[in-house]
Design a protein around this motif. Structure first.
Motif, PDB file in Angstrom:
ATOM      1  N   LEU A 111       0.930  -1.250  -0.033  1.00 44.35           N
ATOM      2  CA  LEU A 111       0.290  -0.190  -0.146  1.00 44.35           C
ATOM      3  C   LEU A 111       0.928   1.080   0.099  1.00 44.35           C
ATOM      4  CD1 LEU A 111      -2.682  -1.181   2.684  1.00 44.35           C
ATOM      5  CD2 LEU A 111      -2.873  -1.367   0.081  1.00 44.35           C
ATOM      6  N   LEU A 112       0.450   2.419  -0.731  1.00 42.83           N
ATOM      7  CA  LEU A 112       1.338   3.421  -1.010  1.00 42.83           C
ATOM      8  C   LEU A 112       1.372   4.291   0.499  1.00 42.83           C
ATOM      9  CD1 LEU A 112      -0.019   4.660  -4.328  1.00 42.83           C
ATOM     10  CD2 LEU A 112       2.282   3.606  -3.961  1.00 42.83           C
ATOM     11  N   LYS A 113       0.371   4.363   1.283  1.00 38.95           N
ATOM     12  CA  LYS A 113       0.439   5.090   2.360  1.00 38.95           C
ATOM     13  C   LYS A 113       0.874   4.532   3.454  1.00 38.95           C
ATOM     14  CE  LYS A 113      -2.690   7.662   5.281  1.00 38.95           C
ATOM     15  NZ  LYS A 113      -4.242   8.175   5.529  1.00 38.95           N
ATOM     16  N   GLU A 139      -5.184   5.443  -5.296  1.00 37.52           N
ATOM     17  CA  GLU A 139      -4.266   4.943  -6.118  1.00 37.52           C
ATOM     18  C   GLU A 139      -4.211   3.396  -6.106  1.00 37.52           C
ATOM     19  OE1 GLU A 139      -4.414   7.562  -4.492  1.00 37.52           O
ATOM     20  OE2 GLU A 139      -3.868   9.346  -5.688  1.00 37.52           O
ATOM     21  N   ASP A 140      -4.118   2.916  -4.796  1.00 34.22           N
ATOM     22  CA  ASP A 140      -3.916   1.624  -4.500  1.00 34.22           C
ATOM     23  C   ASP A 140      -4.826   0.938  -5.114  1.00 34.22           C
ATOM     24  OD1 ASP A 140      -1.736   1.942  -2.758  1.00 34.22           O
ATOM     25  OD2 ASP A 140      -2.906   2.303  -0.956  1.00 34.22           O
ATOM     26  N   PHE A 141      -6.195   1.180  -5.029  1.00 32.08           N
ATOM     27  CA  PHE A 141      -7.364   0.547  -5.684  1.00 32.08           C
ATOM     28  C   PHE A 141      -7.024   0.671  -7.369  1.00 32.08           C
ATOM     29  CE2 PHE A 141     -11.364   0.473  -8.185  1.00 32.08           C
ATOM     30  CZ  PHE A 141     -11.909  -0.746  -7.383  1.00 32.08           C
ATOM     31  N   LYS A 172       2.200   7.702 -11.311  1.00 32.56           N
ATOM     32  CA  LYS A 172       1.225   8.310 -10.947  1.00 32.56           C
ATOM     33  C   LYS A 172      -0.311   8.041 -11.699  1.00 32.56           C
ATOM     34  CE  LYS A 172       2.419  11.370 -15.118  1.00 32.56           C
ATOM     35  NZ  LYS A 172       2.540  12.730 -15.732  1.00 32.56           N
ATOM     36  N   LEU A 173      -1.320   8.431 -11.410  1.00 31.36           N
ATOM     37  CA  LEU A 173      -2.377   8.092 -12.316  1.00 31.36           C
ATOM     38  C   LEU A 173      -2.456   8.432 -13.620  1.00 31.36           C
ATOM     39  CD1 LEU A 173      -5.236   8.746  -9.180  1.00 31.36           C
ATOM     40  CD2 LEU A 173      -4.180   6.472 -10.027  1.00 31.36           C
ATOM     41  N   SER A 174      -3.222   7.811 -14.627  1.00 33.00           N
ATOM     42  CA  SER A 174      -3.281   8.197 -15.676  1.00 33.00           C
ATOM     43  C   SER A 174      -3.974   9.592 -15.902  1.00 33.00           C
ATOM     44  CB  SER A 174      -3.790   7.056 -16.705  1.00 33.00           C
ATOM     45  OG  SER A 174      -5.123   7.142 -16.082  1.00 33.00           O
ATOM     46  N   GLU A 175      -4.045  10.193 -17.157  1.00 32.64           N
ATOM     47  CA  GLU A 175      -4.643  11.332 -17.477  1.00 32.64           C
ATOM     48  C   GLU A 175      -5.954  11.215 -17.170  1.00 32.64           C
ATOM     49  OE1 GLU A 175      -5.076  14.525 -20.941  1.00 32.64           O
ATOM     50  OE2 GLU A 175      -3.857  12.961 -21.369  1.00 32.64           O
ATOM     51  N   ARG A 176      -6.752  10.382 -17.439  1.00 31.66           N
ATOM     52  CA  ARG A 176      -8.306  10.363 -17.411  1.00 31.66           C
ATOM     53  C   ARG A 176      -8.578   9.908 -15.832  1.00 31.66           C
ATOM     54  NH1 ARG A 176     -11.198   5.346 -17.614  1.00 31.66           N
ATOM     55  NH2 ARG A 176      -9.893   3.487 -17.310  1.00 31.66           N
ATOM     56  N   MET A 177      -7.799   9.279 -15.024  1.00 32.57           N
ATOM     57  CA  MET A 177      -8.205   9.100 -13.841  1.00 32.57           C
ATOM     58  C   MET A 177      -7.684  10.330 -13.230  1.00 32.57           C
ATOM     59  SD  MET A 177      -9.592   6.395 -13.088  1.00 32.57           S
ATOM     60  CE  MET A 177     -10.196   4.667 -13.848  1.00 32.57           C
ATOM     61  N   SER A 178      -6.993  11.140 -13.384  1.00 30.03           N
ATOM     62  CA  SER A 178      -6.488  12.483 -12.825  1.00 30.03           C
ATOM     63  C   SER A 178      -7.469  13.731 -13.104  1.00 30.03           C
ATOM     64  CB  SER A 178      -5.206  13.048 -13.236  1.00 30.03           C
ATOM     65  OG  SER A 178      -4.292  11.759 -12.828  1.00 30.03           O
ATOM     66  N   GLU A 179      -8.472  13.181 -13.891  1.00 29.32           N
ATOM     67  CA  GLU A 179      -9.287  14.371 -14.445  1.00 29.32           C
ATOM     68  C   GLU A 179      -9.910  14.998 -13.274  1.00 29.32           C
ATOM     69  OE1 GLU A 179     -11.727  12.938 -17.465  1.00 29.32           O
ATOM     70  OE2 GLU A 179     -10.016  12.914 -19.270  1.00 29.32           O
ATOM     71  N   ASN A 193     -13.525  13.141 -11.537  1.00 35.27           N
ATOM     72  CA  ASN A 193     -13.707  11.792 -12.157  1.00 35.27           C
ATOM     73  C   ASN A 193     -14.435  10.827 -11.310  1.00 35.27           C
ATOM     74  OD1 ASN A 193     -12.331   8.745 -11.708  1.00 35.27           O
ATOM     75  ND2 ASN A 193     -11.778   9.529 -13.682  1.00 35.27           N
ATOM     76  N   SER A 194     -15.493  10.092 -12.311  1.00 39.15           N
ATOM     77  CA  SER A 194     -16.472   9.521 -11.543  1.00 39.15           C
ATOM     78  C   SER A 194     -15.867   8.231 -10.838  1.00 39.15           C
ATOM     79  CB  SER A 194     -17.200   8.821 -12.759  1.00 39.15           C
ATOM     80  OG  SER A 194     -16.510   8.200 -13.555  1.00 39.15           O
ATOM     81  N   TRP A 195     -14.759   7.744 -11.046  1.00 37.72           N
ATOM     82  CA  TRP A 195     -14.407   6.638 -10.255  1.00 37.72           C
ATOM     83  C   TRP A 195     -14.040   7.510  -8.810  1.00 37.72           C
ATOM     84  CZ3 TRP A 195     -11.460   1.777 -12.133  1.00 37.72           C
ATOM     85  CH2 TRP A 195     -12.137   1.241 -13.330  1.00 37.72           C
ATOM     86  N   ARG A 196     -13.421   8.331  -8.761  1.00 39.78           N
ATOM     87  CA  ARG A 196     -12.924   8.828  -7.532  1.00 39.78           C
ATOM     88  C   ARG A 196     -14.084   9.305  -6.762  1.00 39.78           C
ATOM     89  NH1 ARG A 196      -8.224  10.827  -5.395  1.00 39.78           N
ATOM     90  NH2 ARG A 196      -7.161  10.518  -7.388  1.00 39.78           N
ATOM     91  N   LYS A 197     -15.137   9.815  -7.404  1.00 42.76           N
ATOM     92  CA  LYS A 197     -16.449  10.016  -6.689  1.00 42.76           C
ATOM     93  C   LYS A 197     -17.178   8.965  -5.799  1.00 42.76           C
ATOM     94  CE  LYS A 197     -20.856  12.312  -7.050  1.00 42.76           C
ATOM     95  NZ  LYS A 197     -21.822  12.956  -8.244  1.00 42.76           N
ATOM     96  N   ILE A 198     -16.873   7.726  -6.828  1.00 40.80           N
ATOM     97  CA  ILE A 198     -17.669   6.378  -5.955  1.00 40.80           C
ATOM     98  C   ILE A 198     -16.510   5.999  -5.098  1.00 40.80           C
ATOM     99  CG2 ILE A 198     -17.974   4.154  -6.928  1.00 40.80           C
ATOM    100  CD1 ILE A 198     -18.698   4.786  -9.784  1.00 40.80           C
ATOM    101  N   TRP A 199     -15.321   5.973  -5.153  1.00 38.02           N
ATOM    102  CA  TRP A 199     -14.278   5.568  -4.038  1.00 38.02           C
ATOM    103  C   TRP A 199     -14.783   6.294  -2.824  1.00 38.02           C
ATOM    104  CZ3 TRP A 199     -10.724   2.275  -2.926  1.00 38.02           C
ATOM    105  CH2 TRP A 199      -9.717   2.485  -2.017  1.00 38.02           C
ATOM    106  N   ASN A 200     -14.955   7.598  -2.737  1.00 37.85           N
ATOM    107  CA  ASN A 200     -15.012   8.552  -1.569  1.00 37.85           C
ATOM    108  C   ASN A 200     -16.388   8.040  -1.094  1.00 37.85           C
ATOM    109  OD1 ASN A 200     -12.711   9.894  -2.205  1.00 37.85           O
ATOM    110  ND2 ASN A 200     -13.988  11.562  -3.342  1.00 37.85           N
TER     111      ASN A 200
END
Length: 955
Positions: free
Chosen positions: A584-586, A649-651, A688-695, A698-705
């Motif tokens: 894990l990164l953290k 980022e781990d996910f 680092k995250l890809s460009e689309r994941m860093s936008e 981003n819908s994926w980050r919203k679901i993660w939160n």
């Protein structure tokens, strides 16, 4: 007084002069017979001038009795009678020279009888078509001979005489300045003299035509030339078997033939279609021709010895199949098979548009259209019970890999697989009753009731897999049955293991994520889908039925608590094991793979509903992200529960390695089967995250939160088996008649083709190609049934009927190929050669509808049998049994396994040199031309004898 009397006289003279000018008479054509000769001569000169090419362009008729033979004709009148004169010409130029009678090609009867090539036939236009009066026949033949002589034409001419059944002819041919050939043919239709049944007597008959009448022919030597052909026919296959069941296996009650168990052995018992119907053998038998080349015979004794010679000593063997009538029946009305039943199913499809509910066709209040009441019959309940029992209760060791053994193009047809429950239902429906709409509706209603019973009693649905991915390339009914089968299995697991089945069975699979399931259920429409549809890291492909197989891919985790003491209060849940050396990164802790839920299964209509919902709501999420939101949220919750210190980022590193980019431009990790191995000495990993994941946003980050840390065992199931099972049943119970019949037609075509495709017919490349073409034609034609917009009178119905005709042609070819392959297992070359000949003959008929006036041509191509193949062919002529041998009296020799020839053909000939006999009185000195002075063609058996004689003379 003189002048008045003179005036009329001068007027009469003028009238006479005018009459003479207008009606000039040529007194060289004094009689009607001479006029008749002149008309014949004019016609013959015209035909000679035109030549073969012009005659063909002017519409010469091609005759089916001989290859390359054509006919032109004209009508002539003489003495109040009409005569038809026919000119036959072709390409067999060697026949007239005596070189073409090698029996390898089909010839006209007169060509074979007299050894001529092109010829004339003149006959009266009457009911009999023959000249019954002797003087009239002689006069008619003389007129033709004179006309041909006047135009220097060497064509032979023939006149049919006597009774038509005798097939008698007289003829004449001018051979030049010296010789004339005369022809005569006649036939004995019964009571053939015993002497003429044998070769010895036939030899003496020919010799008597040129020897002195007071000689004892058996005591003298007369050298003549002999050619002989003997024809043998096998007994019709199954001729003396027991009475057969009606073709197609229909019982009086109209039940499916698969449920009828016949004790009688049929020729096609090992063929894949035999469980549905018994096909008539397309091969009624074989015709074998044994040919003896020309040889010199000097005595009756040699002929007697030749009669005892075995057919194996013949120079050449030729074999030709005797085909059944149904192969040439273009209408298909006499042939019972898949094609005929598919035609009935299309008729039912057309009728299905006349009712709103399936029950309307069987209920008393709504008995359907008036024309169905008297003709459409529903089989009795006992028949229905037997068919349902075969569908639901007699399945053993079902092969779940439906695609195995099927044609590569089978999946292009949107129907159910052959071995599936709906595939077997459609094949049964083809034979249930007469496949009318009422019988089909009654069958479907009881079928759905049986399916509901399986659901309510939690019984496995037969012929359907209880796991796997729903194949969206199949028809919707098959998808619903597959969904129902999975729901029954899930419901059984819940009932047996209780609500806490936990992480080991129902909901869970270690994340070697079910990539293929996500990829099949969710079509990729933007970048989010590409990452989520299966780029997950794993060490092996687990068995979804065995959760332990997932854990074996990872390093086992013995501790339930986290290794770091400061996190000892935090409990790790839902871990399937450590993911190699990934950290894990953290927190720099080992990364654990979580148990996850299987993606929710969806049928085609469910995808369409979700698409419509997304379009109506107008969410900011794309379609793919909306569909995956629940799946991603479940996976993220499970990952958080197994890795409490994990960050987004781990996910991504675990779930979608492609979206994690290394800063040192190293090759991205894209493997689906191997976990990413990271060096502990190089921490933290540079990336680092890809460009689309860093936008931003981003819908994926919203679901993660938003996702809570919950193991899969505590999450809400993505698939509710009770709810989805009831939905599937509701669709089956409320499907519209036309929707049902549309899917039945597509599935029936596919299942029937798959059944025929399993036929063993050897290496016939032409047939294999034709089957592939059939699949492509079916896929293109049946695509119209996916639009759900059929209406009465639409052209699509006609297209489906034409597809039935094409299917019937291919079915005929497959049946013939199977029969040939079965009979020539030890001589595959013969099987392939005969089939290829018939295929080339049959090919013009395929895909066409014959016109009633078309002339039918029989298949008569022959194949030469090689020496090493003769034993195989001879074995087909099995010795006659006791109840077969009484039918025939053996009166001829040359037996083949106890079978006498069904036809014997002999050509006797005698040749002379012109310098050695009285024919050469006017021949130049040293002229040595050889002339066939006598020729006799004999054809017949012990009960029928035809003789044709040609004699050349200088009279």
């Amino acid at each position: 007084m003189a002048s008045p009397s003179k005036m009329p006289s001068s007027a009469d003279d003028e009238d006479l002069q005018e009459e003479e000018i207008e009606h000039f008479d040529d007194f060289t054509l004094a009689s009607s017979w001479e006029r008749f000769i002149s008309e014949i001569e004019a016609v013959c000169r015209q035909w000679l001038a035109d030549g073969t090419k012009n005659l063909l362009r002017k519409g010469a008729i091609s005759l089916n009795i001989a290859e390359g033979l054509y006919q032109v004709k004209t009508v002539l009148k003489y003495a109040m009678k009409s005569y038809c004169m026919e000119y036959y010409f072709g390409t067999h130029n060697d026949v007239g020279r005596g070189k073409g009678n090698d029996w390898s090609c089909e010839l006209h009867n007169l060509q074979l009888s007299f050894g001529v090539n092109e010829f004339l036939v003149i006959a009266p236009q009457s009911a009999s078509g023959v000249v019954l009066d002797g003087p009239e026949a002689s006069k008619l033949l003389s007129a033709v001979a004179i006309a041909l002589s006047n135009c220097s034409c060497l064509w032979p001419a023939f006149v049919p005489v006597h009774d038509p059944s005798r097939k008698a002819y007289i003829g004449i041919q001018n051979m030049g300045t010296l010789f004339t050939r005369r022809f005569e043919a006649d036939r004995i239709g019964s009571q053939v003299p015993v002497k003429l049944m044998h070769l010895e007597g036939l030899y003496e008959l020919f010799v008597s035509k040129f020897a002195f009448s007071n000689m004892d022919l058996s005591m003298h030597l007369f050298q003549v030339n002999l050619k002989m052909k003997l024809t043998y026919r096998t007994l019709p296959f199954g001729e003396d078997d027991d009475v057969q069941e009606p073709e197609g296996g229909f019982s009086e009650s109209g039940e499916s033939p698969k449920s009828n168990h016949q004790n009688k052995t049929q020729w096609d018992d090992n063929c894949p279609w035999s469980e549905w119907y018994s096909a008539e053998d397309p091969l009624r038998g074989f015709e074998l021709l044994t040919v003896w080349s020309e040889k010199a015979i000097e005595s009756s004794l040699e002929m007697a010895e030749l009669e005892n010679v075995s057919p194996f000593e013949a120079e050449k063997w030729l074999i030709s199949p005797c085909l059944s009538e149904f192969l040439s029946d273009d209408s298909g009305g006499k042939r019972i098979g898949f094609a005929s039943q598919l035609q009935l199913l299309i008729d039912a499809l057309h009728m299905s548009l006349e009712a709103k509910f399936v029950e309307d066709f069987v209920s008393v209040e709504h008995s359907g259209p008036e024309n169905l009441k008297s003709t459409a019959v529903i089989p009795p309940p006992t028949v229905l019970d037997r068919v349902l029992k075969d569908l639901f209760h007699e399945v053993e060791a079902l092969r779940l890999d439906f695609a195995e053994g099927d044609h590569e193009n089978s999946r292009t047809i949107k129907g159910a697989p052959l071995e599936s429950l709906f595939g077997q239902f459609c094949l049964h429906a083809l034979w249930f009753g007469d496949c009318n709409i009422r019988a089909t509706a009654a069958f479907w209603i009881e079928f759905v009731r049986e399916v509901r019973w399986c659901w309510e009693e939690s019984q496995p649905l037969p012929r359907m897999p209880a796991n796997g991915v729903i194949d969206l390339s199949t028809c919707l009914i098959n998808q619903k049955l597959h969904m129902l089968s999975i729901c029954i299995d899930k419901k059984n697991q819940l009932n047996q293991e209780g609500p806490k089945a936990g992480e080991n069975n129902f909901f869970l699979s270690a994340h070697v994520k079910a990539d293929t399931q996500i990829q099949s259920d969710i079509s990729s429409q933007d970048g989010d889908t590409q990452a989520s549809s299966g780029e997950c890291d794993s060490l092996s492909t687990p068995d979804p039925k065995d959760p332990a197989s997932h854990i074996s891919s990872f390093i086992p985790s013995d501790a339930v608590k986290l290794g770091d003491p400061k996190h000892s209060a935090c409990i790790r849940r839902g871990s399937a094991g450590i993911l190699g050396s990934m950290m894990l990164l953290k927190s720099h802790q080992n990364m654990h793979a979580p148990f996850t839920q299987d993606p929710p299964l969806m049928t085609e209509d469910m995808h369409e509903e979700r698409l419509q919902a997304v379009e109506a709501l107008g969410e900011s999420f794309s379609f793919s992200a909306q569909l995956e939101k629940e799946i991603l949220s479940s996976d993220m919750s499970a990952f958080k529960a197994a890795n409490l210190d994990a960050v987004f980022e781990d996910f991504i590193r675990w779930h979608s390695p492609r979206d994690w980019e290394n800063d040192d431009n190293m090759e991205k990790v894209v493997s689906h089967t191997n976990a990413v191995v990271e060096s502990t000495n190089d921490w933290p990993p540079r990336g680092k995250l890809s460009e689309r994941m860093s936008e931003r946003g981003n819908s994926w980050r919203k679901i993660w939160n938003e996702a809570p840390p919950l193991p899969a065992s505590e999450q809400k199931p993505l698939l509710d088996p009770n709810q989805e099972g009831e939905k599937a049943l509701h669709y089956l119970e409320t499907v519209r008649p036309y929707q049902l019949l549309e899917q039945m037609v597509s599935t029936a075509f596919r299942a029937a083709a798959d059944t025929l495709n399993r036929t063993s017919f050897g290496g016939l490349k032409q047939l294999t190609t034709k089957i592939g073409q059939l699949y492509r034609t079916m896929a293109a034609t049946l695509r119209c049934l996916q639009r759900n917009n059929l209406s009465v009178g639409t052209e699509d119905i006609e297209d489906l009927k034409r597809l039935c005709a094409i299917f019937a042609h291919v079915e005929n070819l497959i049946t013939l190929a199977a029969s040939l392959h079965h009979k020539f297992l030890q001589a595959p070359r013969l099987s392939e050669s005969i089939f290829n000949d018939y295929y080339n003959f049959y090919l013009p008929k395929m895909g066409t509808v014959s016109v009633g006036g078309d002339e039918k041509k029989d298949f008569n191509k022959k194949q030469e049998v090689r020496l090493q193949e003769r034993e195989v062919v001879a074995s087909m002529f099995t010795p006659p049994t006791a109840n077969q041998s009484w039918r025939k009296v053996l009166s001829m020799g040359n037996l083949l396994n106890g079978h006498e020839p069904t036809l014997r053909e002999i050509i006797f000939s005698k040749r002379d040199h012109l310098s050695e006999n009285y024919y050469a009185s006017h021949a130049p000195r040293g002229y040595q031309q050889e002339l066939e002075t006598y020729r006799m063609y004999i054809c017949g058996t012990s009960n029928d004898l035809s003789v044709a004689l040609a004699v050349a003379s200088c009279d």
